[in-house]
Design a protein around this motif. Structure first.
Motif, PDB file in Angstrom:
ATOM      1  N   VAL A  24      38.647  39.900  30.445  1.00  0.00           N
ATOM      2  CA  VAL A  24      38.712  39.382  31.815  1.00  0.00           C
ATOM      3  C   VAL A  24      38.294  40.457  32.816  1.00  0.00           C
ATOM      4  O   VAL A  24      38.808  41.576  32.772  1.00  0.00           O
ATOM      5  CB  VAL A  24      40.142  38.893  32.149  1.00  0.00           C
ATOM      6  CG1 VAL A  24      40.304  38.636  33.638  1.00  0.00           C
ATOM      7  CG2 VAL A  24      40.453  37.635  31.353  1.00  0.00           C
ATOM      8  N   SER A  25      37.353  40.123  33.679  1.00  0.00           N
ATOM      9  CA  SER A  25      36.997  40.994  34.802  1.00  0.00           C
ATOM     10  C   SER A  25      37.095  40.181  36.083  1.00  0.00           C
ATOM     11  O   SER A  25      36.620  39.046  36.135  1.00  0.00           O
ATOM     12  CB  SER A  25      35.571  41.538  34.643  1.00  0.00           C
ATOM     13  OG  SER A  25      35.493  42.347  33.494  1.00  0.00           O
ATOM     14  N   LEU A  26      37.719  40.769  37.096  1.00  0.00           N
ATOM     15  CA  LEU A  26      37.987  40.013  38.316  1.00  0.00           C
ATOM     16  C   LEU A  26      38.282  40.986  39.445  1.00  0.00           C
ATOM     17  O   LEU A  26      39.032  41.933  39.257  1.00  0.00           O
ATOM     18  CB  LEU A  26      39.217  39.118  38.071  1.00  0.00           C
ATOM     19  CG  LEU A  26      39.637  38.106  39.125  1.00  0.00           C
ATOM     20  CD1 LEU A  26      38.578  37.033  39.304  1.00  0.00           C
ATOM     21  CD2 LEU A  26      40.957  37.451  38.715  1.00  0.00           C
ATOM     22  N   ASP A  27      37.651  40.765  40.605  1.00  0.00           N
ATOM     23  CA  ASP A  27      37.952  41.588  41.777  1.00  0.00           C
ATOM     24  C   ASP A  27      38.504  40.696  42.872  1.00  0.00           C
ATOM     25  O   ASP A  27      37.942  39.643  43.165  1.00  0.00           O
ATOM     26  CB  ASP A  27      36.688  42.300  42.285  1.00  0.00           C
ATOM     27  CG  ASP A  27      36.276  43.422  41.352  1.00  0.00           C
ATOM     28  OD1 ASP A  27      37.180  44.166  40.915  1.00  0.00           O
ATOM     29  OD2 ASP A  27      35.079  43.544  41.048  1.00  0.00           O
ATOM     30  N   LEU A  28      39.581  41.113  43.486  1.00  0.00           N
ATOM     31  CA  LEU A  28      40.182  40.349  44.582  1.00  0.00           C
ATOM     32  C   LEU A  28      40.224  41.214  45.827  1.00  0.00           C
ATOM     33  O   LEU A  28      40.650  42.366  45.774  1.00  0.00           O
ATOM     34  CB  LEU A  28      41.597  39.900  44.212  1.00  0.00           C
ATOM     35  CG  LEU A  28      41.755  39.105  42.916  1.00  0.00           C
ATOM     36  CD1 LEU A  28      43.220  38.785  42.663  1.00  0.00           C
ATOM     37  CD2 LEU A  28      40.934  37.817  42.953  1.00  0.00           C
ATOM     38  N   GLU A  29      39.770  40.643  46.941  1.00  0.00           N
ATOM     39  CA  GLU A  29      39.782  41.373  48.214  1.00  0.00           C
ATOM     40  C   GLU A  29      41.048  41.037  48.993  1.00  0.00           C
ATOM     41  O   GLU A  29      41.674  40.023  48.755  1.00  0.00           O
ATOM     42  CB  GLU A  29      38.564  40.951  49.052  1.00  0.00           C
ATOM     43  CG  GLU A  29      37.253  41.357  48.443  1.00  0.00           C
ATOM     44  CD  GLU A  29      36.146  40.371  48.796  1.00  0.00           C
ATOM     45  OE1 GLU A  29      36.399  39.451  49.592  1.00  0.00           O
ATOM     46  OE2 GLU A  29      35.045  40.532  48.260  1.00  0.00           O
ATOM     47  N   PRO A  30      41.390  41.896  49.957  1.00  0.00           N
ATOM     48  CA  PRO A  30      42.539  41.579  50.798  1.00  0.00           C
ATOM     49  C   PRO A  30      42.227  40.441  51.762  1.00  0.00           C
ATOM     50  O   PRO A  30      41.055  40.186  52.080  1.00  0.00           O
ATOM     51  CB  PRO A  30      42.798  42.883  51.565  1.00  0.00           C
ATOM     52  CG  PRO A  30      41.554  43.668  51.472  1.00  0.00           C
ATOM     53  CD  PRO A  30      40.829  43.224  50.244  1.00  0.00           C
TER      54      PRO A  30
END
Lengths: 235, 122
Positions: A24-30
């Protein structure tokens, strides 16, 4: 480093022979309210537990607010577990004391105000609470922290529709541009309007991560409809 | 006034349409200050980012202007409002004639029906 709040790369987690999370690769922004959407057993809770440091991944990278899960990330992550974890004898007021000791960002007046609004007496014991009231108490505790990342594991599964609306209002009024809220659920239609991003997860794979308005525009259907279509059971 | 949101179209677009309506009908009078993104989002039960986008699009149309000190105001430019009203009215009329065409009426007949309906109402 960019302004990601959460950076996940090549994350793997196995339970004996079952692959719960598979690369799993995932980026979450504020500043977003993100739905983590998948059927039962797709890996939602596992991912959330790794993010808050309750589980260790077999391999892969997790960075939250610049650091790997540990004391710092626990101070900026507020977690709503999928089941209540407080001892039966405790009163909700006792738990407020506990939270005040543990978390510098706990806003007690806010918690007490929410209890009042939901008609939960501060001196009520956990033992005497209904399932829904327990869940509401848990949510009050979680949302009364001024955290950067809220991880809500199935916050609406056990409560009545009116309380559901209250929960959504609470999440929205608590929203701040520096923080993000990750909500795992399979009851999408109830929360769809509140989400601005959706992550679809299936068999431990992230299969979609997009803004909810993009999804509606591209597919001409609601996120809920798309979900039902993608995860339709076939015999 | 209630917010009505359907699931199959982008929410920001629906929000924009409904705020536009509110401006055209004077719920938000010209030159008045619009509620904050946060308040509007809470009222409509939508994500603040979505509401932000709707308001930004409203500014693109010239219906709202951001003032450094006073926040976001409804335009005071009558010509902008009338232009938007005209465009929406044309759309409304086209919808009517297209609907009538599907029932087999041509433009003239559809127009006559409209006149008849007016007399009935009066």
């Amino acid at each position: 480093m960019s302004n990601e709040l959460v950076h996940i790369a090549n994350l793997n987690k196995n339970y004996s022979v079952v692959k719960a999370l598979d690369d799993v690769s995932l980026d979450l922004e504020p500043g977003h309210i993100i739905g983590l959407l998948g059927p039962n057993g797709s890996g939602k809770t596992t991912l959330i537990k790794i993010l808050n440091g309750l589980l260790r991944p077999d391999s892969g990278t997790v960075v939250i607010d610049g650091e790997a899960p540990g004391p710092h990330t626990k101070s900026v992550v507020s977690y709503l577990p999928d089941r209540p974890y407080f001892a039966d004898w405790m009163k909700i007021g006792n738990i407020f004391d506990l939270f005040e000791d543990f978390y510098t960002d706990f806003d007690r007046p806010r918690a007490e105000y929410m209890c009042q609004t939901l008609h939960i007496p501060i001196d009520m014991k956990m033992k005497n609470m209904s399932k829904g009231t327990k869940e509401k108490s848990q949510l009050i505790l979680t949302m009364s922290r001024k955290a950067k990342l809220y991880l809500l594991d199935e916050p609406i599964a056990g409560v009545d529709p009116a309380a559901r609306d209250f929960i959504m209002d609470t999440i929205l009024s608590n929203y701040n541009p520096e923080g993000s809220v990750l909500i795992s659920t399979h009851l999408i239609s109830d929360i769809e309007q509140v989400l601005d991003q959706a992550v679809f997860i299936r068999n431990g794979h992230v299969i979609l991560h997009d803004s909810t308005d993009n999804i509606r525009e591209r597919e001409g259907k609601s996120v809920d409809e798309l979900f039902r279509e993608m995860f339709r059971m076939t015999y | 006034m209630e917010w009505k949101l359907a699931g199959d179209r982008p929410i920001w677009l629906q929000l924009k349409e409904q705020i536009t309506q509110r401006i055209l009908t004077g719920v938000y009078p010209m030159g008045s200050r619009l509620p904050t993104v946060r308040d509007l989002a809470a009222e409509a039960g939508v994500n603040p980012n979505t509401m932000q986008r709707a308001l930004a699009e409203l500014e693109n149309d010239g219906l709202a202007v951001t003032n450094r000190t006073a926040g976001r105001l409804v335009t005071t430019d009558v010509s902008v409002v009338e232009k938007v009203r005209d465009a929406l009215a044309s759309k409304c009329i086209m919808t009517f004639y297209e609907g009538m065409a599907q029932l087999g009426y041509d433009w003239t007949e559809a127009g006559r029906k409209l006149e008849e309906a007016k007399e009935d109402v009066q």
